[in-house]
Write a protein that holds these residues in place. Structure first.
Motif, PDB file in Angstrom:
ATOM      1  N   ILE A  49      -2.787  -3.621  -6.915  1.00 37.23           N
ATOM      2  CA  ILE A  49      -1.829  -2.968  -5.064  1.00 37.23           C
ATOM      3  C   ILE A  49      -2.071  -4.505  -4.915  1.00 37.23           C
ATOM      4  CG2 ILE A  49      -1.728  -1.834  -3.201  1.00 37.23           C
ATOM      5  CD1 ILE A  49      -3.684  -0.148  -4.306  1.00 37.23           C
ATOM      6  N   VAL A  50      -1.116  -4.962  -4.355  1.00 38.13           N
ATOM      7  CA  VAL A  50      -0.602  -6.648  -3.657  1.00 38.13           C
ATOM      8  C   VAL A  50      -1.004  -6.101  -1.756  1.00 38.13           C
ATOM      9  CG1 VAL A  50       0.463  -8.288  -2.918  1.00 38.13           C
ATOM     10  CG2 VAL A  50       0.712  -7.615  -5.072  1.00 38.13           C
ATOM     11  N   ASP A  51      -1.928  -6.981  -1.212  1.00 39.97           N
ATOM     12  CA  ASP A  51      -2.215  -6.519  -0.329  1.00 39.97           C
ATOM     13  C   ASP A  51      -1.161  -7.079   1.265  1.00 39.97           C
ATOM     14  OD1 ASP A  51      -3.052  -6.495   2.466  1.00 39.97           O
ATOM     15  OD2 ASP A  51      -4.520  -7.290   2.697  1.00 39.97           O
ATOM     16  N   LYS A  52      -0.383  -6.326   1.895  1.00 40.93           N
ATOM     17  CA  LYS A  52       0.662  -6.864   2.498  1.00 40.93           C
ATOM     18  C   LYS A  52       1.224  -6.827   3.838  1.00 40.93           C
ATOM     19  CE  LYS A  52       4.919  -4.994   2.890  1.00 40.93           C
ATOM     20  NZ  LYS A  52       6.173  -4.014   2.736  1.00 40.93           N
ATOM     21  N   ARG A  53       1.072  -7.364   4.682  1.00 37.63           N
ATOM     22  CA  ARG A  53       1.052  -7.305   5.536  1.00 37.63           C
ATOM     23  C   ARG A  53       2.708  -8.469   6.170  1.00 37.63           C
ATOM     24  NH1 ARG A  53      -5.140  -8.386   7.447  1.00 37.63           N
ATOM     25  NH2 ARG A  53      -5.724  -7.465   5.402  1.00 37.63           N
ATOM     26  N   ARG A  54       2.842  -7.499   6.947  1.00 38.81           N
ATOM     27  CA  ARG A  54       4.220  -7.356   7.790  1.00 38.81           C
ATOM     28  C   ARG A  54       4.397  -7.948   8.954  1.00 38.81           C
ATOM     29  NH1 ARG A  54       8.924  -6.165   6.934  1.00 38.81           N
ATOM     30  NH2 ARG A  54       8.850  -4.340   5.745  1.00 38.81           N
ATOM     31  N   LEU A  84       3.923  -4.814 -14.245  1.00 43.79           N
ATOM     32  CA  LEU A  84       5.821  -4.480 -13.799  1.00 43.79           C
ATOM     33  C   LEU A  84       5.116  -3.904 -12.459  1.00 43.79           C
ATOM     34  CD1 LEU A  84       5.979  -2.096 -16.977  1.00 43.79           C
ATOM     35  CD2 LEU A  84       6.988  -4.186 -16.767  1.00 43.79           C
ATOM     36  N   MET A  85       6.308  -4.149 -11.466  1.00 39.93           N
ATOM     37  CA  MET A  85       6.955  -4.080 -10.198  1.00 39.93           C
ATOM     38  C   MET A  85       7.359  -3.125 -10.137  1.00 39.93           C
ATOM     39  SD  MET A  85       5.274  -6.248  -7.714  1.00 39.93           S
ATOM     40  CE  MET A  85       6.023  -7.770  -8.138  1.00 39.93           C
ATOM     41  N   GLY A 138      -7.538  -4.353  -7.202  1.00 31.11           N
ATOM     42  CA  GLY A 138      -7.711  -3.965  -8.688  1.00 31.11           C
ATOM     43  C   GLY A 138      -7.165  -4.328  -9.436  1.00 31.11           C
ATOM     44  N   GLY A 139      -7.259  -4.057 -10.901  1.00 29.53           N
ATOM     45  CA  GLY A 139      -6.835  -4.161 -12.018  1.00 29.53           C
ATOM     46  C   GLY A 139      -6.802  -6.131 -12.258  1.00 29.53           C
ATOM     47  N   GLU A 190       0.893  -1.151   0.040  1.00 31.17           N
ATOM     48  CA  GLU A 190      -0.030   0.056   0.183  1.00 31.17           C
ATOM     49  C   GLU A 190       0.830   1.568   0.473  1.00 31.17           C
ATOM     50  OE1 GLU A 190      -0.438  -2.479   2.369  1.00 31.17           O
ATOM     51  OE2 GLU A 190      -2.145  -3.811   2.315  1.00 31.17           O
ATOM     52  N   GLY A 191       1.956   1.024   0.374  1.00 34.24           N
ATOM     53  CA  GLY A 191       2.844   2.251   0.494  1.00 34.24           C
ATOM     54  C   GLY A 191       3.469   2.392  -0.699  1.00 34.24           C
ATOM     55  N   SER A 192       3.410   2.483  -1.991  1.00 37.62           N
ATOM     56  CA  SER A 192       4.418   2.068  -3.105  1.00 37.62           C
ATOM     57  C   SER A 192       2.874   2.450  -4.129  1.00 37.62           C
ATOM     58  CB  SER A 192       4.800   1.501  -3.946  1.00 37.62           C
ATOM     59  OG  SER A 192       5.561   1.249  -2.652  1.00 37.62           O
ATOM     60  N   ILE A 193       2.207   3.372  -4.117  1.00 40.12           N
ATOM     61  CA  ILE A 193       0.437   3.430  -4.407  1.00 40.12           C
ATOM     62  C   ILE A 193       1.179   4.436  -5.434  1.00 40.12           C
ATOM     63  CG2 ILE A 193      -1.774   3.749  -4.570  1.00 40.12           C
ATOM     64  CD1 ILE A 193      -2.520   2.831  -2.307  1.00 40.12           C
ATOM     65  N   LYS A 194       0.820   5.535  -4.883  1.00 42.44           N
ATOM     66  CA  LYS A 194       1.377   6.998  -5.318  1.00 42.44           C
ATOM     67  C   LYS A 194       2.849   6.531  -6.372  1.00 42.44           C
ATOM     68  CE  LYS A 194       3.230  11.813  -4.993  1.00 42.44           C
ATOM     69  NZ  LYS A 194       3.575  12.800  -3.496  1.00 42.44           N
ATOM     70  N   ARG A 195       4.073   5.221  -6.339  1.00 42.29           N
ATOM     71  CA  ARG A 195       5.301   5.220  -6.989  1.00 42.29           C
ATOM     72  C   ARG A 195       4.303   4.425  -8.603  1.00 42.29           C
ATOM     73  NH1 ARG A 195       7.721   2.936  -3.690  1.00 42.29           N
ATOM     74  NH2 ARG A 195       9.343   4.443  -3.642  1.00 42.29           N
TER      75      ARG A 195
END
Length: 314
Positions: A191-196, A218-219, A209-210, A172-177
């Motif tokens: 967006i991949v839902d990541k849990r630390r 592309l990541m 998303g799509g 979620e933190g890289s959405i803007k990028r």
């Protein structure tokens, strides 16, 4: 462009030589060594009195050695009466320790910023900080560049069909990028839902998303450290039927199990910049290294001439 000095530490000599070639300015002579007990010895072999000096030194692994070398070089320049010292940090170590997320822990990114400032740096030029707000940790002007134009141009040169591209944010933190890259390259965004689960481990559960089935994914991320997040995201994307996955990062830190994880992640390509030098065992067959020397060189040229560098963000 001959009235300033370029001085390189030992952290990334290859990149320093590329910047030197781009600017047409030779690297100044410097003697860096260590005493038997490990203390760093530094002597600048050229006159820098009254000069604009640019110190080229990413604080990449081994971070502490390269950071200390940078501090010693800054002090050497200031004591030799350099007019202005700019610390050029293609990669800023300790950037992930930028906040107190629990009790009794330091904000080490601020500490390192203080060290660089107190050592005598008048300005900092860096690229793709882990968090943009780290610029505010410095009490001197900071020019913050982005490698996105270099990465975007690479993928645009491949001629990938825009309707088959999905730009996936690994968390979620890289959405803007991801949105920024999609605006330039095209394609949908997911967006991949990541849990630390710990400092070293993360889990990926869902894709928001799509759809990625049959698509070229592309990541993008600012750095790949242990590769847990990016490889976890790649696995779930593969499980959802993606045709191929390309991973791009500015800083290939690649520590711990990173290389082994990337080797087993079934990636079509791993694109990174030369902000951090890679050892032969860190370079996989699908690794592609792009240089950021023209980007940093142009920024140095514009800073020296007191010109705007905003065009470099496009």
């Amino acid at each position: 462009m001959t009235d300033f000095k370029l001085i390189s530490g030992n952290a990334n000599l290859a990149l320093s030589h590329r910047i030197s070639e781009y600017l047409g300015v030779p690297l100044s002579e410097i003697s860096l060594s260590a005493f038997p007990d490990g203390e760093i010895s530094c002597k600048i072999e050229e006159d820098v009195r009254g000069r604009d000096v640019y110190l080229l030194q990413p604080t990449s692994p081994p971070v502490n050695d390269h950071l200390m070398q940078l501090l010693v070089m800054i002090d050497s320049c200031k004591r030799a009466s350099a007019e202005r010292v700019t610390a050029v940090l293609p990669y800023f170590g300790y950037a992930r320790q930028d906040r107190k997320d629990e009790g009794r822990v330091p904000i080490t990114a601020k500490l390192v910023a203080n060290l660089i400032t107190r050592a005598g740096a008048d300005r900092v030029l860096t690229m793709d900080l882990h968090a943009a707000q780290i610029q505010g940790f410095f009490d001197v002007p900071v020019d913050h560049l982005y490698a996105a134009p270099v990465l975007n141009d690479h993928f645009l040169s491949l001629g990938l069909p825009r309707d088959e591209i999905v730009i996936v944010s690994p968390d979620e933190g890289s959405i803007k990028r991801a949105l920024g890259h999609a605006k330039r390259i095209g394609g949908n965004v997911a967006i991949v839902d990541k849990r630390r689960t710990s400092a070293e481990e993360t889990t990926q559960e869902n894709i928001i998303g799509g759809p990625v089935e049959g698509k070229i994914v592309l990541m993008f991320d600012d750095m790949i450290s242990t590769a847990g997040s990016i490889c976890g995201a790649a696995k779930i994307i593969h499980d959802r039927g993606a045709r191929e996955i390309h991973v791009a990062t500015t800083h290939a830190v690649l520590c711990g199990p990173a290389v082994e994880r990337l080797k087993n992640a079934n990636l079509a390509s791993i694109v990174c910049t030369d902000s951090i030098p890679l050892t032969p065992d860190q370079i996989l067959p699908q690794t592609q290294i792009l240089t950021v020397a023209p980007l940093l060189g142009e920024a140095i040229k514009r800073i020296h001439r007191n010109e705007s560098i905003s065009r470099l963000f496009q």
